[in-house]
Design a protein around this motif. Structure first.
Motif, short mmCIF file in Angstrom:
data_model
loop_
_atom_site.label_atom_id
_atom_site.label_comp_id
_atom_site.label_asym_id
_atom_site.label_seq_id
_atom_site.Cartn_x
_atom_site.Cartn_y
_atom_site.Cartn_z
N MET A 1 40.76 37.74 27.33
CA MET A 1 41.03 36.62 28.18
C MET A 1 41.84 37.05 29.40
SD MET A 1 41.58 33.00 27.13
CE MET A 1 42.54 31.78 27.82
N ASN A 2 42.75 37.97 29.21
CA ASN A 2 43.55 38.49 30.29
C ASN A 2 42.67 39.23 31.30
OD1 ASN A 2 46.03 38.42 31.33
ND2 ASN A 2 46.91 40.01 30.02
N THR A 3 41.66 39.92 30.83
CA THR A 3 40.74 40.64 31.71
C THR A 3 39.90 39.66 32.52
OG1 THR A 3 40.55 42.23 29.90
CG2 THR A 3 39.04 42.50 31.71
N ASN A 4 39.51 38.56 31.90
CA ASN A 4 38.72 37.55 32.58
C ASN A 4 39.50 36.95 33.75
OD1 ASN A 4 36.50 36.01 33.04
ND2 ASN A 4 36.85 34.57 31.36
N ARG A 5 40.78 36.70 33.56
CA ARG A 5 41.62 36.18 34.63
C ARG A 5 41.77 37.20 35.76
NH1 ARG A 5 46.95 33.47 32.14
NH2 ARG A 5 46.11 31.37 31.98
N PHE A 6 41.90 38.42 35.40
CA PHE A 6 42.05 39.49 36.38
C PHE A 6 40.80 39.61 37.25
CE2 PHE A 6 41.85 44.03 37.60
CZ PHE A 6 43.01 44.06 38.39
N VAL A 7 39.62 39.50 36.64
CA VAL A 7 38.35 39.57 37.37
C VAL A 7 38.25 38.38 38.33
CG1 VAL A 7 35.83 39.41 37.13
CG2 VAL A 7 37.12 40.92 35.62
N LYS A 8 38.61 37.17 37.86
CA LYS A 8 38.59 35.99 38.72
C LYS A 8 39.54 36.18 39.90
CE LYS A 8 37.34 32.38 35.44
NZ LYS A 8 37.78 31.16 34.77
N PHE A 9 40.71 36.72 39.64
CA PHE A 9 41.70 36.96 40.69
C PHE A 9 41.14 37.93 41.75
CE2 PHE A 9 45.29 39.44 42.38
CZ PHE A 9 46.01 38.41 42.98
N ILE A 10 40.50 38.98 41.31
CA ILE A 10 39.90 39.97 42.22
C ILE A 10 38.78 39.33 43.03
CG2 ILE A 10 38.55 42.12 42.34
CD1 ILE A 10 41.45 42.64 41.73
N VAL A 11 37.91 38.57 42.41
CA VAL A 11 36.79 37.91 43.10
C VAL A 11 37.32 36.94 44.15
CG1 VAL A 11 34.84 36.32 42.80
CG2 VAL A 11 35.12 38.24 41.23
N ILE A 12 38.30 36.12 43.77
CA ILE A 12 38.89 35.17 44.72
C ILE A 12 39.54 35.92 45.89
CG2 ILE A 12 40.72 33.45 45.02
CD1 ILE A 12 40.01 32.44 42.19
N GLY A 13 40.20 37.02 45.61
CA GLY A 13 40.82 37.82 46.66
C GLY A 13 39.78 38.39 47.62
N ILE A 14 38.68 38.88 47.09
CA ILE A 14 37.61 39.44 47.94
C ILE A 14 36.99 38.34 48.80
CG2 ILE A 14 35.30 40.47 47.90
CD1 ILE A 14 36.26 42.13 45.46
N VAL A 15 36.73 37.18 48.20
CA VAL A 15 36.16 36.06 48.95
C VAL A 15 37.11 35.63 50.07
CG1 VAL A 15 35.47 33.62 48.79
CG2 VAL A 15 34.65 35.26 47.09
N LEU A 16 38.40 35.51 49.77
CA LEU A 16 39.38 35.13 50.79
C LEU A 16 39.43 36.17 51.91
CD1 LEU A 16 42.37 33.65 48.76
CD2 LEU A 16 41.00 32.51 50.49
N LEU A 17 39.40 37.42 51.55
CA LEU A 17 39.42 38.49 52.54
C LEU A 17 38.19 38.41 53.45
CD1 LEU A 17 40.89 41.01 53.55
CD2 LEU A 17 39.54 42.34 51.93
#
Length: 162
Positions: A1-17
């Motif tokens: 579950m912790n890994t799933n949150r980390f992946v979402k965080f990375i994806v959101i960061g890339i989209v924002l960038l």
């Protein structure tokens, strides 16, 4: 579950960038396109006006050498060396007076469009006149003309005529 949150965080960061990068690009792009400079526009109107007023002094029915002499005397200081060489090589490309009447009196400018910091395109029409129109008003016809002007050593010159 912790890994799933980390992946979402990375994806959101890339989209924002990506969104910030694309927005910044368009914001920067629009600010680098400068509006036409009023001094340049005034100088272009002056060059085109003088060019148009001198066309009647370039008789295209004369010999090739006489046409070149007329270009030298009337137009050379208003055109680039490249265009001058083109006129010398092929005098059929020289604008001017084809008959005694009507004659080209002036160029009426319809639009001026900035191409880049050192060139503009001018669309207009050559206004033909006869002695009748000179006294009674109006014109004896119009011929479309497009001029490309280029800034050469701080001076606006006509680079192309169509």
């Amino acid at each position: 579950m912790n890994t799933n949150r980390f992946v979402k965080f990375i994806v959101i960061g890339i989209v924002l960038l990506l969104v910030i990068s694309v927005g910044g690009y368009f914001l920067f792009k629009s600010s680098t396109t400068s509006p036409p400079n009023e001094a340049d526009i005034n100088a272009i109107y002056q060059v085109v006006g003088e060019f148009g007023a001198r066309l009647k002094d370039v008789s295209l029915t004369d010999s090739k050498q006489d046409i070149i002499t007329a270009v030298d005397f009337n137009l050379k200081r208003l055109i680039t060396n490249r265009l001058y060489q083109e006129f010398v090589q092929d005098t059929s490309k020289v604008p001017g007076r084809t008959v005694s009447s009507p004659w080209p009196e002036r160029i009426e400018i319809d639009s001026v469009q900035k191409l880049d910091s050192t060139s503009y395109t001018v669309n207009g029409k050559i206004i033909g006149m006869t002695s009748v129109e000179m006294t009674q008003g109006g014109n004896a016809g119009e011929t479309p003309i497009t001029l490309t002007l280029k800034k050469v050593n701080g001076t606006w010159l006509i680079e192309d005529v169509t």
